[in-house]
Design a protein around this motif. Sequence first.
Motif, PDB file in Angstrom:
ATOM      1  N   TRP A 111      59.941 -62.036 -45.218  1.00 54.54           N
ATOM      2  CA  TRP A 111      58.772 -61.397 -45.819  1.00 54.54           C
ATOM      3  C   TRP A 111      58.938 -59.901 -46.029  1.00 54.54           C
ATOM      4  N   GLY A 112      60.065 -59.337 -45.626  1.00 54.94           N
ATOM      5  CA  GLY A 112      60.322 -57.927 -45.869  1.00 54.94           C
ATOM      6  C   GLY A 112      59.655 -56.983 -44.899  1.00 54.94           C
ATOM      7  N   ARG A 113      59.163 -57.486 -43.752  1.00 54.16           N
ATOM      8  CA  ARG A 113      58.613 -56.606 -42.723  1.00 54.16           C
ATOM      9  C   ARG A 113      58.856 -57.225 -41.364  1.00 54.16           C
ATOM     10  N   PHE A 114      59.148 -56.364 -40.390  1.00 50.70           N
ATOM     11  CA  PHE A 114      59.450 -56.827 -39.037  1.00 50.70           C
ATOM     12  C   PHE A 114      58.185 -57.249 -38.316  1.00 50.70           C
ATOM     13  N   TRP A 115      57.087 -56.520 -38.544  1.00 48.09           N
ATOM     14  CA  TRP A 115      55.828 -56.786 -37.847  1.00 48.09           C
ATOM     15  C   TRP A 115      54.668 -56.569 -38.793  1.00 48.09           C
ATOM     16  N   GLY A 116      53.751 -57.537 -38.856  1.00 49.55           N
ATOM     17  CA  GLY A 116      52.631 -57.412 -39.772  1.00 49.55           C
ATOM     18  C   GLY A 116      51.288 -57.697 -39.139  1.00 49.55           C
ATOM     19  N   TRP A 117      51.221 -57.706 -37.808  1.00 46.61           N
ATOM     20  CA  TRP A 117      49.981 -57.995 -37.072  1.00 46.61           C
ATOM     21  C   TRP A 117      49.391 -59.339 -37.470  1.00 46.61           C
ATOM     22  N   ASP A 118      50.258 -60.287 -37.765  1.00 51.78           N
ATOM     23  CA  ASP A 118      49.829 -61.657 -38.018  1.00 51.78           C
ATOM     24  C   ASP A 118      49.314 -62.253 -36.700  1.00 51.78           C
ATOM     25  N   PRO A 119      48.310 -63.151 -36.731  1.00 50.10           N
ATOM     26  CA  PRO A 119      47.788 -63.719 -35.486  1.00 50.10           C
ATOM     27  C   PRO A 119      48.860 -64.341 -34.591  1.00 50.10           C
ATOM     28  N   LYS A 120      49.841 -64.995 -35.180  1.00 49.04           N
ATOM     29  CA  LYS A 120      50.905 -65.608 -34.373  1.00 49.04           C
ATOM     30  C   LYS A 120      51.749 -64.534 -33.689  1.00 49.04           C
ATOM     31  N   GLU A 121      52.041 -63.470 -34.404  1.00 47.19           N
ATOM     32  CA  GLU A 121      52.792 -62.359 -33.823  1.00 47.19           C
ATOM     33  C   GLU A 121      51.995 -61.703 -32.690  1.00 47.19           C
ATOM     34  N   ASN A 122      50.707 -61.523 -32.938  1.00 46.90           N
ATOM     35  CA  ASN A 122      49.857 -60.928 -31.905  1.00 46.90           C
ATOM     36  C   ASN A 122      49.799 -61.803 -30.654  1.00 46.90           C
ATOM     37  N   GLY A 123      49.736 -63.127 -30.872  1.00 47.58           N
ATOM     38  CA  GLY A 123      49.687 -64.045 -29.738  1.00 47.58           C
ATOM     39  C   GLY A 123      50.941 -63.960 -28.885  1.00 47.58           C
ATOM     40  N   ALA A 124      52.108 -63.930 -29.543  1.00 45.50           N
ATOM     41  CA  ALA A 124      53.366 -63.819 -28.809  1.00 45.50           C
ATOM     42  C   ALA A 124      53.427 -62.507 -28.035  1.00 45.50           C
ATOM     43  N   MET A 125      52.981 -61.427 -28.668  1.00 44.83           N
ATOM     44  CA  MET A 125      52.990 -60.130 -28.007  1.00 44.83           C
ATOM     45  C   MET A 125      52.037 -60.117 -26.807  1.00 44.83           C
ATOM     46  N   LEU A 126      50.888 -60.776 -26.938  1.00 46.50           N
ATOM     47  CA  LEU A 126      49.916 -60.809 -25.835  1.00 46.50           C
ATOM     48  C   LEU A 126      50.491 -61.512 -24.613  1.00 46.50           C
ATOM     49  N   ILE A 127      51.241 -62.587 -24.835  1.00 50.40           N
ATOM     50  CA  ILE A 127      51.873 -63.270 -23.700  1.00 50.40           C
ATOM     51  C   ILE A 127      52.800 -62.314 -22.971  1.00 50.40           C
ATOM     52  N   CYS A 128      53.629 -61.596 -23.736  1.00 56.13           N
ATOM     53  CA  CYS A 128      54.547 -60.625 -23.127  1.00 56.13           C
ATOM     54  C   CYS A 128      53.783 -59.557 -22.358  1.00 56.13           C
ATOM     55  N   LEU A 129      52.700 -59.052 -22.960  1.00 51.42           N
ATOM     56  CA  LEU A 129      51.935 -57.977 -22.313  1.00 51.42           C
ATOM     57  C   LEU A 129      51.277 -58.454 -21.023  1.00 51.42           C
ATOM     58  N   VAL A 130      50.693 -59.650 -21.054  1.00 49.83           N
ATOM     59  CA  VAL A 130      50.039 -60.169 -19.852  1.00 49.83           C
ATOM     60  C   VAL A 130      51.054 -60.346 -18.730  1.00 49.83           C
ATOM     61  N   LEU A 131      52.211 -60.916 -19.050  1.00 51.46           N
ATOM     62  CA  LEU A 131      53.243 -61.113 -18.030  1.00 51.46           C
ATOM     63  C   LEU A 131      53.730 -59.783 -17.470  1.00 51.46           C
ATOM     64  N   MET A 132      53.881 -58.782 -18.346  1.00 52.93           N
ATOM     65  CA  MET A 132      54.331 -57.471 -17.875  1.00 52.93           C
ATOM     66  C   MET A 132      53.269 -56.800 -16.999  1.00 52.93           C
ATOM     67  N   VAL A 133      52.010 -56.935 -17.371  1.00 52.81           N
ATOM     68  CA  VAL A 133      50.932 -56.371 -16.566  1.00 52.81           C
ATOM     69  C   VAL A 133      50.918 -57.005 -15.173  1.00 52.81           C
ATOM     70  N   LEU A 134      51.091 -58.321 -15.124  1.00 54.12           N
ATOM     71  CA  LEU A 134      51.107 -59.013 -13.841  1.00 54.12           C
ATOM     72  C   LEU A 134      52.276 -58.551 -12.974  1.00 54.12           C
ATOM     73  N   LEU A 135      53.445 -58.442 -13.581  1.00 51.09           N
ATOM     74  CA  LEU A 135      54.617 -58.011 -12.818  1.00 51.09           C
ATOM     75  C   LEU A 135      54.464 -56.574 -12.327  1.00 51.09           C
ATOM     76  N   HIS A 136      53.954 -55.693 -13.181  1.00 52.51           N
ATOM     77  CA  HIS A 136      53.734 -54.306 -12.761  1.00 52.51           C
ATOM     78  C   HIS A 136      52.692 -54.237 -11.639  1.00 52.51           C
ATOM     79  N   GLY A 137      51.638 -55.035 -11.754  1.00 52.50           N
ATOM     80  CA  GLY A 137      50.633 -55.064 -10.703  1.00 52.50           C
ATOM     81  C   GLY A 137      51.195 -55.586  -9.394  1.00 52.50           C
ATOM     82  N   ARG A 138      52.079 -56.562  -9.485  1.00 48.76           N
ATOM     83  CA  ARG A 138      52.706 -57.110  -8.275  1.00 48.76           C
ATOM     84  C   ARG A 138      53.646 -56.098  -7.634  1.00 48.76           C
ATOM     85  N   ILE A 139      54.474 -55.443  -8.450  1.00 50.59           N
ATOM     86  CA  ILE A 139      55.440 -54.474  -7.928  1.00 50.59           C
ATOM     87  C   ILE A 139      54.738 -53.261  -7.321  1.00 50.59           C
ATOM     88  N   SER A 140      53.656 -52.819  -7.978  1.00 49.35           N
ATOM     89  CA  SER A 140      52.940 -51.632  -7.502  1.00 49.35           C
ATOM     90  C   SER A 140      52.045 -51.914  -6.299  1.00 49.35           C
TER      91      SER A 140
END
Length: 280
Positions: free
Chosen positions: A176-205
């Motif tokens: 499609w000629g763009r790496f990121w377009g804020w498509d709902p599917k892209e946002n969903g994948a990013m949200l999974i990554c963010l939630v997991l990272m938040v949990l890990l940071h909260g656990r480590i801290s």
Amino acid sequence: IAPKWLYLFSSITVGLGWLLHLAGICSRMYIMSRPPVSTLYESIIFVGLISVTLCLIVEYLRRNGIGIFSATVIGIVLHFIGFSYASEGDTMGMLVAVLNSNFWLGTHVVTIAMGYGCALVAGLVGHLYLFQAILKPNNKERLKEINNNMVGLTLVALLFTTVGTILGGIWADQSWGRFWGWDPKENGAMLICLVLMVLLHGRISGVLRPAGYAFGLVINNIVVALAWFGVNLLNVGLHNYGFTESIAYNLSVFCGIEIFLGGVSYAIVKFKQKPSASVA
């Protein structure tokens, strides 16, 4: 602790089921000449295989019954969901044009599907931790085992979802000629990554104790379900396949059950730990 014969019987039956599942997936790949991840139905049976495989690996490493139990539960649930999709008609239809790429199906889609499976297994183990903390709160060794499994599974899930999301961006750039377009599917994948990272940071801290971490993994199951099914069924974005009322209802039920079970379990754990001045 379950009797040895019951553990052996469970291990054998789950192993045989895994072999049959693997044989079916391989046969489908041979017939279709492509990875089995191009439709929602195929993603369900593939994620089921990945989830059970991961559970069996955990069981092989830990030998504590958690992997066998998790494999049984998640295998049954995903097969049940898959059967409902299979009953709707032919599951071996032609690919839409944008998906007609074995390379990207075998890299991006397979990797992100593996991330879904790992995240769901981590969420299931989160449930196990909360139930264990309610039923046998004094079994500290068992709770520690489950907690270690939760953290390890989270790291594996984060690895696959992050790599899969990046590969998806590269594919999108080529298609499609763009790496990121804020498509709902892209946002969903990013949200999974963010939630997991938040949990890990909260656990480590130290902000999140094991019970809170487990509850976060349960909530992440909802994020995975919405990213996996929800955005595909909306009438917006580049990844939608049409809105289905029955699936919307089932998603709502699933989200409600996860919120109820996770929230009530966490509240009970917190309540039981108050007298000992512990923090969850």
